[in-house]
Design a protein around this motif. Structure first.
Motif, PDB file in Angstrom:
ATOM      1  N   SER A   1      11.937  15.016  -5.739  1.00 33.19           N
ATOM      2  CA  SER A   1      10.945  16.094  -5.712  1.00 33.19           C
ATOM      3  C   SER A   1       9.545  15.491  -5.508  1.00 33.19           C
ATOM      4  CB  SER A   1      11.005  16.949  -6.976  1.00 33.19           C
ATOM      5  OG  SER A   1      10.772  16.137  -8.092  1.00 33.19           O
ATOM      6  N   LYS A   2       9.463  14.193  -5.724  1.00 32.05           N
ATOM      7  CA  LYS A   2       8.257  13.450  -5.365  1.00 32.05           C
ATOM      8  C   LYS A   2       8.736  12.236  -4.565  1.00 32.05           C
ATOM      9  CE  LYS A   2       4.870  13.094  -8.483  1.00 32.05           C
ATOM     10  NZ  LYS A   2       4.445  12.592  -9.807  1.00 32.05           N
ATOM     11  N   VAL A   3       7.974  11.862  -3.518  1.00 29.23           N
ATOM     12  CA  VAL A   3       8.380  10.711  -2.702  1.00 29.23           C
ATOM     13  C   VAL A   3       7.203   9.748  -2.574  1.00 29.23           C
ATOM     14  CG1 VAL A   3       9.083   9.987  -0.367  1.00 29.23           C
ATOM     15  CG2 VAL A   3      10.135  12.006  -1.409  1.00 29.23           C
ATOM     16  N   VAL A   4       7.484   8.478  -2.766  1.00 31.10           N
ATOM     17  CA  VAL A   4       6.474   7.443  -2.534  1.00 31.10           C
ATOM     18  C   VAL A   4       6.710   6.898  -1.123  1.00 31.10           C
ATOM     19  CG1 VAL A   4       5.830   5.065  -3.158  1.00 31.10           C
ATOM     20  CG2 VAL A   4       6.114   6.793  -4.958  1.00 31.10           C
TER      21      VAL A   4
ATOM     22  N   ARG B   1       0.851  -1.193   0.000  1.00 37.14           N
ATOM     23  CA  ARG B   1       0.000   0.000   0.000  1.00 37.14           C
ATOM     24  C   ARG B   1       0.888   1.244   0.000  1.00 37.14           C
ATOM     25  NH1 ARG B   1      -3.108   2.820   4.059  1.00 37.14           N
ATOM     26  NH2 ARG B   1      -1.981   1.775   5.740  1.00 37.14           N
ATOM     27  N   TYR B   2       0.483   2.290  -0.699  1.00 33.00           N
ATOM     28  CA  TYR B   2       1.367   3.452  -0.841  1.00 33.00           C
ATOM     29  C   TYR B   2       0.590   4.739  -1.055  1.00 33.00           C
ATOM     30  CZ  TYR B   2       0.297   4.523  -5.666  1.00 33.00           C
ATOM     31  OH  TYR B   2      -0.358   4.933  -6.779  1.00 33.00           O
ATOM     32  N   ALA B   3       1.325   5.869  -0.979  1.00 32.24           N
ATOM     33  CA  ALA B   3       0.816   7.156  -1.460  1.00 32.24           C
ATOM     34  C   ALA B   3       2.027   7.988  -1.857  1.00 32.24           C
ATOM     35  CB  ALA B   3       0.003   7.846  -0.372  1.00 32.24           C
ATOM     36  N   ALA B   4       1.814   8.946  -2.774  1.00 30.81           N
ATOM     37  CA  ALA B   4       2.929   9.769  -3.264  1.00 30.81           C
ATOM     38  C   ALA B   4       2.716  11.227  -2.864  1.00 30.81           C
ATOM     39  CB  ALA B   4       3.033   9.646  -4.778  1.00 30.81           C
ATOM     40  N   PHE B   5       3.812  11.898  -2.531  1.00 32.14           N
ATOM     41  CA  PHE B   5       3.720  13.279  -2.041  1.00 32.14           C
ATOM     42  C   PHE B   5       4.786  14.165  -2.683  1.00 32.14           C
ATOM     43  CE2 PHE B   5       2.120  10.340   1.078  1.00 32.14           C
ATOM     44  CZ  PHE B   5       0.858  10.869   1.341  1.00 32.14           C
ATOM     45  N   THR B   6       4.460  15.485  -2.739  1.00 32.59           N
ATOM     46  CA  THR B   6       5.433  16.482  -3.214  1.00 32.59           C
ATOM     47  C   THR B   6       5.611  17.517  -2.109  1.00 32.59           C
ATOM     48  OG1 THR B   6       3.683  17.837  -4.132  1.00 32.59           O
ATOM     49  CG2 THR B   6       4.697  16.236  -5.635  1.00 32.59           C
TER      50      THR B   6
ATOM     51  N   LYS C   1      10.613   6.349  -0.689  1.00 29.14           N
ATOM     52  CA  LYS C   1      11.320   6.146  -1.955  1.00 29.14           C
ATOM     53  C   LYS C   1      11.297   7.411  -2.796  1.00 29.14           C
ATOM     54  CE  LYS C   1      10.215   1.253  -2.273  1.00 29.14           C
ATOM     55  NZ  LYS C   1       9.816   0.140  -3.132  1.00 29.14           N
ATOM     56  N   ALA C   2      12.481   7.845  -3.214  1.00 26.20           N
ATOM     57  CA  ALA C   2      12.550   8.939  -4.185  1.00 26.20           C
ATOM     58  C   ALA C   2      11.869   8.439  -5.454  1.00 26.20           C
ATOM     59  CB  ALA C   2      14.006   9.295  -4.462  1.00 26.20           C
ATOM     60  N   ASP C   3      11.030   9.278  -6.056  1.00 30.84           N
ATOM     61  CA  ASP C   3      10.267   8.834  -7.224  1.00 30.84           C
ATOM     62  C   ASP C   3      11.164   8.500  -8.415  1.00 30.84           C
ATOM     63  OD1 ASP C   3       7.696   8.541  -8.707  1.00 30.84           O
ATOM     64  OD2 ASP C   3       8.592  10.140  -9.901  1.00 30.84           O
TER      65      ASP C   3
ATOM     66  N   ASP D   1      13.326  16.297   4.367  1.00 29.87           N
ATOM     67  CA  ASP D   1      14.641  16.498   3.743  1.00 29.87           C
ATOM     68  C   ASP D   1      14.597  16.149   2.247  1.00 29.87           C
ATOM     69  OD1 ASP D   1      17.192  17.325   4.173  1.00 29.87           O
ATOM     70  OD2 ASP D   1      17.991  15.312   4.577  1.00 29.87           O
ATOM     71  N   MET D   2      13.898  15.055   1.942  1.00 27.12           N
ATOM     72  CA  MET D   2      13.815  14.620   0.538  1.00 27.12           C
ATOM     73  C   MET D   2      13.026  15.632  -0.288  1.00 27.12           C
ATOM     74  SD  MET D   2      13.150  10.543   1.089  1.00 27.12           S
ATOM     75  CE  MET D   2      13.430   9.755  -0.479  1.00 27.12           C
ATOM     76  N   LEU D   3      11.896  16.096   0.267  1.00 25.14           N
ATOM     77  CA  LEU D   3      11.011  16.951  -0.529  1.00 25.14           C
ATOM     78  C   LEU D   3      11.474  18.407  -0.566  1.00 25.14           C
ATOM     79  CD1 LEU D   3       7.509  15.556   0.473  1.00 25.14           C
ATOM     80  CD2 LEU D   3       8.685  15.276  -1.708  1.00 25.14           C
ATOM     81  N   THR D   4      11.970  18.906   0.564  1.00 30.53           N
ATOM     82  CA  THR D   4      12.269  20.342   0.573  1.00 30.53           C
ATOM     83  C   THR D   4      13.750  20.642   0.370  1.00 30.53           C
ATOM     84  OG1 THR D   4      12.402  20.358   2.960  1.00 30.53           O
ATOM     85  CG2 THR D   4      10.280  20.945   2.022  1.00 30.53           C
ATOM     86  N   ASN D   5      14.620  19.713   0.712  1.00 29.57           N
ATOM     87  CA  ASN D   5      16.061  19.986   0.522  1.00 29.57           C
ATOM     88  C   ASN D   5      16.652  19.198  -0.643  1.00 29.57           C
ATOM     89  OD1 ASN D   5      15.970  21.628   2.725  1.00 29.57           O
ATOM     90  ND2 ASN D   5      16.625  20.037   4.163  1.00 29.57           N
ATOM     91  N   ASN D   6      15.783  18.577  -1.449  1.00 29.61           N
ATOM     92  CA  ASN D   6      16.270  17.811  -2.605  1.00 29.61           C
ATOM     93  C   ASN D   6      17.382  16.838  -2.238  1.00 29.61           C
ATOM     94  OD1 ASN D   6      14.512  18.883  -4.373  1.00 29.61           O
ATOM     95  ND2 ASN D   6      15.910  20.479  -5.132  1.00 29.61           N
ATOM     96  N   LYS D   7      17.159  16.074  -1.175  1.00 24.71           N
ATOM     97  CA  LYS D   7      18.177  15.128  -0.703  1.00 24.71           C
ATOM     98  C   LYS D   7      18.727  14.258  -1.834  1.00 24.71           C
ATOM     99  CE  LYS D   7      19.025  11.497   2.610  1.00 24.71           C
ATOM    100  NZ  LYS D   7      19.114  11.405   4.047  1.00 24.71           N
TER     101      LYS D   7
END
Ligand code: AMP
Ligand code: GLY
Length: 426
Positions: free
Chosen positions: A186-189, A123-128, A149-151, A174-180
């Motif tokens: 820029s999108k994370v699952v 089960r999942y969802a994706a966010f920006t 997961k980075a998209d 960190d992944m979404l706002t600092n472009n880890k």
């Protein structure tokens, strides 16, 4: 037939060696290749994502088929480039077009694909960045450990598995706002953690029919006992003992058939390999990820178990006659162990002279990060060479591999001595 393989790893050396044994082969080229492919093919000093240079090489060498090893040229659209070019469009490419390559290029795309076609997955969802707060609330609904997961493509490093909710929320931010992971995150699952035993199944398809290739298990961590940093892969075993006939039947029915049919239903003409990363949970398969290429080092155990002519199978892919080809496999077990440069997967030195290769007997050495300098074979990457052996049992194959590795040396050489450790009593 003149063939060009794109790539430079052990995977490409395994393809090259196998294709070089085909009666249908005239000339074989690898771009850029390594010191191993130089032995069974002609290396061309070309970067596989430099499509203009690839085109020039195809025309100059009268190439009649291109086999794409790594994902980068596929995700960048090399197959589409060929189809859109007047002089190249009659040259078949084994590897999907950009639309099919999205299965690996975007985690969200692949999750939506699985959802649409009823393929079992977490089960999942994706966010920006804009939906960060919703992402944190979604994490509240899950149990530890948390999977982020980075998209996009992140060189195999874009997946984080975190124990606490706090860490998960802070990493998400960190992944979404600092472009880890740069643009890739820029999108994370975010998905549910699947608790089971991992393995991979490989499929070759011409878009209509398919062949299921041998299953394999790889060892991703640098340290013995599966600890430490992730690598490209330190070794692999095929077949996987716990993937019995019943399990593989479920994989075919619940995953392979809906995947090949799903691609057709979505209007994606997919010709190439599909690498299906699976979790076996109490005998039921769940898809962790798709890759649109073969695995490395999995190829170094899968290809040696294929007795059929690989070029004939690739022709079947190109002409959509794969259903008329037969796939013969050996029941022997294949094992491979990667020898790597000291320091890998962090910083390491290159240019170390490799000694003892002439003494290797009964084991195939697939080169990865090697090159020739002053007539000597020297290291040229982190993963240097894969030692593959076949045996009537995993233990027999591993014994041959390790015996041969002990004859070879270079400064700061490292390898795992425990490949297959978790499969001994399965
Ligand atoms: P991926 O790049 O999607 O293959 O993820 C890298 C690794 O993370 C996989 O090989 C698994 O070991 C692990 N992994 C990914 N997704 C999950 C999940 N939902 N549950 C458990 N482990 C996972
Ligand atoms: N060995 C894992 C991969 O090729 O992605």
């Amino acid at each position: 037939m003149n063939i060009l393989i794109l790539g430079s790893g052990g995977r490409e050396h395994a393809f090259a060696l196998k294709l070089s044994q085909s009666k249908k082969l005239s000339k074989l080229f690898v771009a850029p290749g390594n010191a191993g492919t130089a032995d069974c093919a002609i290396n061309l000093g070309i970067d596989p994502v430099d499509f203009i240079a690839v085109k020039a090489a195809v025309l100059e060498n009268k190439i009649e088929m291109v086999i794409v090893g790594p994902e980068a040229p596929l995700v960048a659209g090399i197959h589409d480039f060929f189809l859109q070019d007047k002089e190249l469009k009659s040259v078949p490419v084994v590897g999907p077009k950009k639309d099919g390559a999205e299965l690996e290029g975007s985690k969200e795309f692949s999750k939506k694909f699985m959802e649409r076609h009823g393929i079992p997955t977490a089960r999942y969802a994706a966010f920006t960045k804009e939906t960060l707060e919703e992402g944190k609330s979604f994490l509240d609904t899950l149990k530890s450990p948390y999977v982020l997961k980075a998209d996009g493509l992140a060189g195999g490093k874009g997946v984080l598995i975190l124990e606490t909710l706090e860490e998960a929320k802070s990493e998400l931010e960190d992944m979404l706002t600092n472009n880890k992971f740069g643009e890739a995150s820029s999108k994370v699952v975010i998905e549910e953690f699947l608790d089971g035993i991992e393995l991979s199944v490989f499929v070759l398809t011409d878009g209509k029919s398919y062949k299921v290739l041998p299953s394999a298990k790889d060892y991703k961590r640098i340290g013995e006992g599966d600890i430490g940093l992730n690598t490209g892969g330190m070794g692999a075993i095929s077949p996987v003992p716990f993937a019995d006939e019943d399990f593989l039947k479920r994989v075919e029915e619940r995953v392979v058939i809906p995947t090949v049919d799903g691609l057709q239903k979505d209007g994606i003409d997919y010709r190439g390999f599909i690498f299906i990363g699976l979790m076996n949970i109490d005998g039921n398969p769940f898809v962790i990820e798709y890759n649109v290429r073969m695995g490395d080092p999995e190829t170094e155990v899968v290809i040696p178990r294929i007795d059929s002519d690989l070029l004939d199978l690739f022709e079947g892919v190109a002409t959509q006659t794969l259903n008329q080809k037969s796939l013969e496999l050996t029941s022997k077990t294949a094992t491979t162990v990667m020898i790597v440069a000291g320091g890998y997967p962090e910083s390491y030195e290159k240019g170390k002279v490799i000694y003892g290769l002439d003494d290797v007997e009964g084991t195939t050495v697939f080169h990865a990060g090697t090159t020739i300098k002053d007539n000597k074979i020297v290291t040229n990457g982190g993963r240097v060479m894969a030692f593959t052996s076949l045996g009537d049992s995993m233990e027999e194959a591993l014994e041959k591999t390790y015996k041969n590795i002990s004859k070879v040396s270079f400064e700061y050489m490292n390898y795992r001595k425990d490949i297959g450790f978790d499969l001994k009593n399965v």
